[in-house]
Design a protein around this motif. Sequence first.
Motif, short mmCIF file in Angstrom:
data_model
loop_
_atom_site.label_atom_id
_atom_site.label_comp_id
_atom_site.label_asym_id
_atom_site.label_seq_id
_atom_site.Cartn_x
_atom_site.Cartn_y
_atom_site.Cartn_z
N ASN A 24 -3.18 -37.65 9.82
CA ASN A 24 -1.80 -38.04 9.45
C ASN A 24 -1.70 -39.52 9.06
O ASN A 24 -0.69 -40.17 9.32
N HIS B 114 0.16 -39.05 3.71
CA HIS B 114 1.56 -38.77 3.40
C HIS B 114 1.89 -39.20 1.97
O HIS B 114 2.64 -38.51 1.26
N ARG C 53 5.93 -32.65 16.60
CA ARG C 53 6.52 -33.87 16.04
C ARG C 53 5.74 -34.36 14.82
O ARG C 53 6.31 -34.77 13.81
N GLU C 54 4.40 -34.31 14.92
CA GLU C 54 3.58 -34.73 13.79
C GLU C 54 3.76 -33.79 12.61
O GLU C 54 3.77 -34.22 11.45
N SER D 258 6.75 -34.52 10.49
CA SER D 258 6.70 -35.76 9.71
C SER D 258 6.37 -35.50 8.25
O SER D 258 6.61 -36.36 7.39
N TYR D 259 5.86 -34.30 7.93
CA TYR D 259 5.49 -34.02 6.54
C TYR D 259 6.70 -33.67 5.67
O TYR D 259 6.54 -33.47 4.46
N GLY E 244 8.81 -35.99 5.44
CA GLY E 244 9.14 -37.32 4.98
C GLY E 244 10.64 -37.52 5.02
O GLY E 244 11.35 -37.04 5.91
N ASN E 245 11.15 -38.21 4.04
CA ASN E 245 12.60 -38.37 3.87
C ASN E 245 13.05 -37.44 2.75
O ASN E 245 13.65 -37.86 1.77
#
Length: 594
Positions: free
Chosen positions: A259, A264, A292-293, A296-297, A299-300
């Motif tokens: 990660n 990313h 949680r990890e 994260s993919y 993103g925003n």
Amino acid sequence: MTVQELHPGEVLRDRVQQHLRLIYGSALAEGDVPLLADELVGLMRLASVDHAPQQHINHWDQRDAIVITYGDTLQCEGEKPLHTLKRFADSHLSGSVSALHLLPFYPWSSDDGFSVLDYSSVNEALGNWADITALDECFDLMADLVINHCSARSLWFDNFLKNREPGAGYFKTAKPDDDLSAVVRPRTSSLLRAVEAVDGTRHVWCTFSHDQVDLDFGNPDVLKQFTAIVRQYLDSGVRIFRLDAIAFLWKVPGTSSLNLPQTHEVVRLLRTLVEHAREDAVLITETNIPNRENLSYFGNANEAHCVYNFSLPPLLLNTLVTGDCTYLKQWIMSMPPPQHGTAYFNFIASHDGIGLRPAEGLLSDEELDTLIRTMAGFGGHISYRALENGQNKPYEINISLFDALQGTVNGADAYGLQRFICAHAIMLGLEGIPGIYIHSLLGTRNDYARVEHTGQNRSINRHQWDLPELEEALADDQRHHGAVFAGIKNLLAVRRQQAAFHPNAVQFTLQLGSALFGFWRQSMDRRQSIFCISNVSDTPQMLRLAELNLIDAEHWQDLISGEVYSDRAQQFELKPYQTVWISNMASHTGVPQQ
């Protein structure tokens, strides 16, 4: 001139350059950034792009569901497997699911396709590119971008050893004395493999196996190769890309190599390119890591369109074998609604095992140990990963989902079939896009002969059906396959008609105790509500409609059984593993309870 005033093609190039600066930093000379950006844009044939992607395109709705299958899962003598798959899909799946996830269909050397020899070819034993494109006639097509590694027997790796192109510098190397102690891996084999190259001994990085050598995206030539591969797949009808093992993409000694920020940013770059090439293209990240990890993919809302909901399989399995939904309910309540343009990809079985890392921190160590022992007692195998202290830890459970939910090792208990259908009813009701492994759809059991033949635990859930035998099994009332197939297809038929089952429709968890798992879905126009409630235990449970706060002025009906509820004060019994979808909309297709 502002960004808004730039030509769309210039905006695209500017975005690609920004991605490249964040990926490569000072390793790429500033003067080379625009040149590389132009090459990538050219490889995707976007040099003349004259419009920006639509910002509010509808990528999915409640009619979307994906069947996951290998190209050779269904076989018929004298016929290429891709032809067989198309015949079966057109006959049995059309109108029930929207897409097929065709697992690696390329020439390969191991791992049932995930050690790719040649990304640009179709395995001749399966068929050809015309057969791949033909599947796109009735279904959206999802394909694997096996992006982290390729086969040690590939032309690229052979050229790497000979320092020839294409391949020279394509693979990640390290020194035996590098600090690799923090590297996170899903396997127990040694990370580095010594190979003899023209310039001496090299130590290549192998996250998964010594036949799967990790590619080095620090070399821009590798990025260019995969950009061209994505373009080819798009041209062949692929709309949905599964980014296989993407979390391990970027490696740096002294770190976890999991990660990392560059990984990313590569996902963001791929999204920028594919959404300009095809506006409705979708990227799904396959990251079998803690919850949680995994999240994260997103993103925003600028990375993956969808993420695999890896925590769902172990939590739902634990719920149904214990009869207690406490842990599942706690997790569902903690999950944030995806941002606009993103969605969860829900699944409860796949070609891999049931991952245990995504349950870390969600199930207690005692619960995990109990689940592992229970599944081993049901005939499952356990695969392990290496820890930095040299010890091994369970990584995944290898078992067919049907056997995992039967309740005994040598057969079914009284509720095996009901428990299995219940699992799918829960998954199909949840927020997100459902993915159904073909062996779950068919009720396939553990294939011990295949495990013995391949020596791989995962083969237990990778059975190959002879199509005439499968058709006979589906038609035999004395066998479970037909009941499983009809039950899941009927649930899909109901789901397709309900606006409240849109992947992004509102979801709220209900508090109904430990034996009743429930959640409320509401359509985005707020016209339809569905209360999805399942008895996850092997004893009858009473449900009081007053607990649901149904609106008196509306007509409420179970979409599955067709039962109408006219008295808001009434209570009724839910049989073991029964699911109800109570809706204020009359449109439904009845699903017979098993």
